[in-house]
Design a protein around this motif. Sequence first.
Motif: not given
Length: 219
Positions: A83-96
């Motif tokens: 197996g070969r795992y390929v992952s592309d992820r984008h995230t946004t975090r919101y803080y007070d």
Amino acid sequence: MPILHRLAAAGTALSVAAVLLATPALGDPPAPVDESLLVPTTLDSSFAFTCRERPTGPVCTGDRHIDTGWAPLDLPCHVPLHGRYVSDRHTTRYYDHDYLGYYRTFRTDDVDQLSTSPGGPTTGTIESRTRFVEPYAVPGDDSTVTIITTGTIWDIRTVGRPSIFRAVGTVVEPPGEAGTFTGRVFRDGVPTRYEDAGLEVVLPEDDFFDHVCRAATGT
């Protein structure tokens, strides 16, 4: 001009000047964010983050790319798989304004590539293309996050062929509880509708292994 009128005019001018001095000019860069103060912090994450101050508090965006390369898989198939795992992820975090996280979003494009040969080529895939959100019940406390995932949860197939198993819908995972699925599942093209079904019902472990072995070997 009467002296009181002149004083009032001078006071007004001084007030306007004070406001202009206190208000950042348009185009000024946002104030820097001390990421070590954020809870949860961004500094121990596998994502590369950029944080900016916003009127509601810090907002941090990050990206992550993973490519594991080929490696043996320990799966109960009648032939060895790799197996070969390929992952592309984008995230946004919101803080007070207290620097406590209260909301996160993710966009994912993950593919497990499968092969009967050590270095490929890819003969089967397990794909997941989703968006998920994570609202906090208690700001800053990861243990109070509910994960809500929407999109193609699993798509298992032999390369160049229709899906063996495909689940499209929404998974809800409350804090400390098993997730439930609402949506449609296609098994060899035959659809089934689920409402708040346990994931172990939607895709039992034995069925998962069977689908993966079929996808990789083309049988």
